[in-house]
Enzyme design. Structure first.
Site, PDB file in Angstrom:
ATOM      1  N   ASN A  29      38.351 134.589 -70.556  1.00  0.00           N
ATOM      2  CA  ASN A  29      39.650 133.998 -70.806  1.00  0.00           C
ATOM      3  C   ASN A  29      40.724 134.873 -70.155  1.00  0.00           C
ATOM      4  O   ASN A  29      40.800 136.063 -70.423  1.00  0.00           O
ATOM      5  CB  ASN A  29      39.868 133.888 -72.328  1.00  0.00           C
ATOM      6  CG  ASN A  29      41.113 133.132 -72.684  1.00  0.00           C
ATOM      7  OD1 ASN A  29      42.206 133.493 -72.265  1.00  0.00           O
ATOM      8  ND2 ASN A  29      40.958 132.085 -73.478  1.00  0.00           N
TER       9      ASN A  29
ATOM     10  N   CYS B 163      37.283 122.679 -72.040  1.00  0.00           N
ATOM     11  CA  CYS B 163      36.082 123.244 -71.427  1.00  0.00           C
ATOM     12  C   CYS B 163      34.894 122.289 -71.558  1.00  0.00           C
ATOM     13  O   CYS B 163      34.077 122.174 -70.647  1.00  0.00           O
ATOM     14  CB  CYS B 163      35.776 124.602 -72.042  1.00  0.00           C
ATOM     15  SG  CYS B 163      37.089 125.818 -71.704  1.00  0.00           S
TER      16      CYS B 163
ATOM     17  N   SER C 179      32.139 128.505 -79.129  1.00  0.00           N
ATOM     18  CA  SER C 179      32.020 127.057 -79.006  1.00  0.00           C
ATOM     19  C   SER C 179      33.127 126.507 -78.104  1.00  0.00           C
ATOM     20  O   SER C 179      34.297 126.825 -78.289  1.00  0.00           O
ATOM     21  CB  SER C 179      32.124 126.448 -80.409  1.00  0.00           C
ATOM     22  OG  SER C 179      31.894 125.067 -80.397  1.00  0.00           O
TER      23      SER C 179
ATOM     24  N   CYS D 130      36.045 124.451 -76.331  1.00  0.00           N
ATOM     25  CA  CYS D 130      37.128 123.555 -76.727  1.00  0.00           C
ATOM     26  C   CYS D 130      37.018 122.229 -75.979  1.00  0.00           C
ATOM     27  O   CYS D 130      36.138 122.038 -75.136  1.00  0.00           O
ATOM     28  CB  CYS D 130      38.475 124.227 -76.441  1.00  0.00           C
ATOM     29  SG  CYS D 130      38.868 124.286 -74.676  1.00  0.00           S
TER      30      CYS D 130
ATOM     31  N   HIS E 223      40.470 129.391 -69.633  1.00  0.00           N
ATOM     32  CA  HIS E 223      39.545 129.762 -70.694  1.00  0.00           C
ATOM     33  C   HIS E 223      38.305 130.370 -70.038  1.00  0.00           C
ATOM     34  O   HIS E 223      38.120 130.271 -68.823  1.00  0.00           O
ATOM     35  CB  HIS E 223      39.159 128.542 -71.519  1.00  0.00           C
ATOM     36  CG  HIS E 223      40.214 128.110 -72.489  1.00  0.00           C
ATOM     37  ND1 HIS E 223      39.978 127.173 -73.461  1.00  0.00           N
ATOM     38  CD2 HIS E 223      41.503 128.492 -72.654  1.00  0.00           C
ATOM     39  CE1 HIS E 223      41.068 126.990 -74.179  1.00  0.00           C
ATOM     40  NE2 HIS E 223      42.014 127.772 -73.701  1.00  0.00           N
TER      41      HIS E 223
ATOM     42  N   ASP F 106      46.192 129.825 -78.007  1.00  0.00           N
ATOM     43  CA  ASP F 106      45.031 129.540 -77.165  1.00  0.00           C
ATOM     44  C   ASP F 106      44.343 128.245 -77.570  1.00  0.00           C
ATOM     45  O   ASP F 106      43.836 127.518 -76.721  1.00  0.00           O
ATOM     46  CB  ASP F 106      44.044 130.703 -77.201  1.00  0.00           C
ATOM     47  CG  ASP F 106      43.054 130.643 -76.064  1.00  0.00           C
ATOM     48  OD1 ASP F 106      43.497 130.720 -74.900  1.00  0.00           O
ATOM     49  OD2 ASP F 106      41.838 130.497 -76.331  1.00  0.00           O
TER      50      ASP F 106
ATOM     51  N   GLU G  90      35.124 129.535 -69.951  1.00  0.00           N
ATOM     52  CA  GLU G  90      34.269 128.604 -69.224  1.00  0.00           C
ATOM     53  C   GLU G  90      34.945 128.128 -67.941  1.00  0.00           C
ATOM     54  O   GLU G  90      34.301 128.004 -66.898  1.00  0.00           O
ATOM     55  CB  GLU G  90      33.928 127.393 -70.109  1.00  0.00           C
ATOM     56  CG  GLU G  90      33.185 127.748 -71.373  1.00  0.00           C
ATOM     57  CD  GLU G  90      34.079 128.030 -72.571  1.00  0.00           C
ATOM     58  OE1 GLU G  90      33.587 127.910 -73.696  1.00  0.00           O
ATOM     59  OE2 GLU G  90      35.276 128.369 -72.387  1.00  0.00           O
TER      60      GLU G  90
END
Length: 145
Positions: A39, A82, A77, A79, A50, A142, A52
C-alpha cells in the site's frame, strides 16, 4: 511459512517502515513472483495504490493466460477496488493472510469462481491491529470511511 506469503508480509512491513499502511501483496506465476507491491497511498498521495493494485502495477502487462494461471497473495482481505482488479484480470486463486481486522469482498470473489484461502496468519493480524490502534484516522481513510 509459505515463502510467497512471507514475501507479501515483507512488502507490508516495507509499507509500514515508509510511513504507510502495512498491507502487502505478491502475484505468483509458475512458482515465481511476477509482481510485488504494498500500500503506497500515503507515500505517493495516491487514491488507488493498495497493496494488490501496486502488485498488479509492478507485474505490468501480461498475457491474459498468465494472470488466469497466477495466484495472488495478500496480507489482508481485498477491498472492492482490489477485488475488481482480481476479477478483471482473471486471477482464479487468492491466498489471504487474514480477514479478522477487515473483511473485504471474499464472497463476491467466491461467487465469481475465485478460490479464496484464508490463512488466519497472526503476523498479518498483529500488523493490522497495531496499525489501526496507532493510526485509526488513516485506516478509516484507506477503507473509505
Amino acid at each position: 511459512m509459505d515463502p510467497f506469503m512471507q514475501a507479501a508480509i515483507d512488502e507490508a512491513q516495507k509499507g509500514l517502515d515508509e510511513g504507510g499502511i502495512p498491507i502487502g501483496s505478491v502475484i505468483v506465476h509458475d512458482g515465481k513472483i511476477i509482481g510485488r507491491g504494498h500500500n503506497r497511498r500515503v507515500q505517493e498521495g495516491s487514491a488507488i495504490k493498495h497493496g494488490e493494485m501496486d502488485a498488479f502495477e509492478n507485474a505490468g502487462r501480461q498475457p491474459a493466460r498468465v494472470y488466469r494461471e497466477a495466484t495472488l497473495y495478500t496480507t489482508l482481505s481485498p477491498c472492492a477496488m482490489c477485488s475488481g482488479a482480481i476479477l478483471l484480470y482473471g486471477i482464479r486463486k487468492i491466498i489471504v493472510g487474514e480477514h479478522e481486522t477487515f473483511m473485504g469482498e471474499e464472497e463476491l470473489l467466491k461467487s465469481r469462481g475465485v478460490e479464496v484461502d484464508v490463512l488466519h496468519d497472526e503476523t498479518c493480524v498483529g500488523l493490522m491491529k497495531q496499525f489501526i490502534a496507532d493510526k485509526p484516522e488513516l485506516w478509516n481513510e484507506d477503507i473509505g470511511e
